[in-house]
Design an enzyme around this catalytic site. Sequence first.
Site, PDB file in Angstrom:
ATOM      1  N   ARG A  81       2.684 -11.293   9.041  1.00 47.86           N
ATOM      2  CA  ARG A  81       2.357  -9.898   8.755  1.00 47.86           C
ATOM      3  C   ARG A  81       2.140  -9.766   7.245  1.00 47.86           C
ATOM      4  NH1 ARG A  81       6.027  -4.773   7.792  1.00 47.86           N
ATOM      5  NH2 ARG A  81       4.321  -3.321   7.564  1.00 47.86           N
ATOM      6  N   HIS A 125       0.080  -0.326   2.970  1.00 47.93           N
ATOM      7  CA  HIS A 125       1.499  -0.475   2.642  1.00 47.93           C
ATOM      8  C   HIS A 125       1.696   0.110   1.235  1.00 47.93           C
ATOM      9  CE1 HIS A 125       5.245  -3.074   3.581  1.00 47.93           C
ATOM     10  NE2 HIS A 125       5.527  -2.457   2.441  1.00 47.93           N
ATOM     11  N   GLU A 170       5.789   2.381   7.230  1.00 47.20           N
ATOM     12  CA  GLU A 170       6.884   3.291   6.865  1.00 47.20           C
ATOM     13  C   GLU A 170       6.422   4.623   6.262  1.00 47.20           C
ATOM     14  OE1 GLU A 170       9.637   1.193   4.368  1.00 47.20           O
ATOM     15  OE2 GLU A 170      10.195  -0.222   5.930  1.00 47.20           O
ATOM     16  N   ASN A 298      10.928  -1.352  11.504  1.00 45.17           N
ATOM     17  CA  ASN A 298      11.585  -1.996  10.364  1.00 45.17           C
ATOM     18  C   ASN A 298      13.035  -1.543  10.385  1.00 45.17           C
ATOM     19  OD1 ASN A 298       9.066  -2.932   9.708  1.00 45.17           O
ATOM     20  ND2 ASN A 298       8.868  -1.780   7.800  1.00 45.17           N
ATOM     21  N   TYR A 300      16.845  -2.078   8.697  1.00 49.21           N
ATOM     22  CA  TYR A 300      17.697  -2.664   7.656  1.00 49.21           C
ATOM     23  C   TYR A 300      19.160  -2.268   7.839  1.00 49.21           C
ATOM     24  CZ  TYR A 300      13.549  -4.359   5.329  1.00 49.21           C
ATOM     25  OH  TYR A 300      12.382  -5.050   5.060  1.00 49.21           O
ATOM     26  N   GLU A 365       9.957  -5.775  10.231  1.00 48.58           N
ATOM     27  CA  GLU A 365      10.712  -6.177   9.031  1.00 48.58           C
ATOM     28  C   GLU A 365      12.192  -6.184   9.356  1.00 48.58           C
ATOM     29  OE1 GLU A 365      10.113  -3.933   5.402  1.00 48.58           O
ATOM     30  OE2 GLU A 365       7.941  -3.872   5.726  1.00 48.58           O
TER      31      GLU A 365
END
Length: 462
Positions: A81, A125, A170, A298, A300, A365
């Site tokens: 990616r 992005h 995002e 994504n 985290y 991610e």
Amino acid sequence: MSAGVPEGVPEFPPGFLWGAATSSHQVEGGADERGRSVWDAFAEEPGRIADGSTGAVACDHYHRSAEDTELLRRLGVSAYRFSMAWPRIVPEGRGRVSTAGLDFYDRLIDGLLEAGIEPVPTLYHWDLPLPLEERGGWLARRTADLFADYAQVAVDRFGDRVLRWITLNEPFIHMALGYAFGVHAPGKALMTGALPAGHHQLLAHARASAVLREAGRRVLLTDNLTPVEPLRDEDDGDRAAADAYDALHNRMFLDPILLGAYPDLGAYAAAGAGPLEEAVLPGDLDEIEGSVDALGVNYYNPTVVAAPGPDDGGLPFALPPYTDRHPGTPTTAFGWPVVPRGLYDLLTGLRRSYGDRLPPVFITENGCSRDDAPDDEGRVADAERCSYMDGHLRALADAVASGIDARGYFAWSLMDNFEWAEGYTQRFGLVHVDFDTGERTPKDSYAWYRAWIAGQNRDSPR
Ligand code: IFM
């Protein structure tokens, strides 16, 4: 945990994509060979970036993409990616197309395919062409149409070789940090006045999705998602704040696509949520609903939310440290809590919220920052990163076992890079980059991930 072969690696479904991720502004450099973006201008403002750096050179991936493709091939990934820089392909954001820019991504894509790696580009992005920011950026509705034009250029050139396309990365983080709080480019601190920047990104995604689908391609939107919990379960104020935060961070960018409506943002009325209502025109939600074939997630960390105090700027939430509710939770160099189970909770929570409307998901991610440096023998021993990935992959395997249709995992990141407002101070890579020389040194986590992938079924991608 050492960098040896992981024990008891759970089996993922056949065709599951194993990948690594980067983004254009964070790795490419080659700034003189493309148009300027909002991040070029932002980073040049004194005090914006922690170490005073810029992305002008970054990892110099623009000139070293063959070497980086070889790193991916040796890692054993089935997909990569990366993002295309809009200002490299359409330098002014509209009109003239750069042949050199298209040629760069041609070389990258062809090199990946020769190495047996599926290219999975993200069209945007965060590196908006600067001339578009000067005309309102994402606060301007017209940017959505210009983005669809750019998508058309990209799919015309690369659609014969690229099946899966991610439109945006995002949009919540871009809206919040770039337009509401001003800590990312373009540096606007509009608070709820930023909401149209979220809607226009969704509209841009939907219009680009129509272009990509017309060309027979598959479309993903990548959201940054976080499971949310109140600081105190028994506190009504904390629970209401958690709901309000969830509506903004997660549901504002999922509900329109999966349900065709924005969530109730009434809690933001006091802070002025009106701009969103003004930005949404009749027909917009019809365009946005159903505009993905799969969802990029994504993940985290989870987020703990408390009732706001007088210093919270009229927003209906406060964000205390995660450890206020869960003392002792380990954290990354960024200070982010390490909670692998949160990935399971997130995915199973999405299924509870959206049921059959939840499309297949790709973890686009996941990773952690660490103060990595080669030791005297040149080794980068990042055991915490191996452990981080091991925990998250096992949580993902549990989610898959519970029925979640997950089809891929991309480690963030292939290599250390320009971490936005933190400059080069936060290293997320499986590969260490010496930012003075450009030298790449695979870390222990690179060997660990290669061993993990080698333990998996490598059927052709779905
Ligand atoms: O580096 C970023 C990436 O650009 C977007 N998602 C989060 C990563 C770590 O902060």
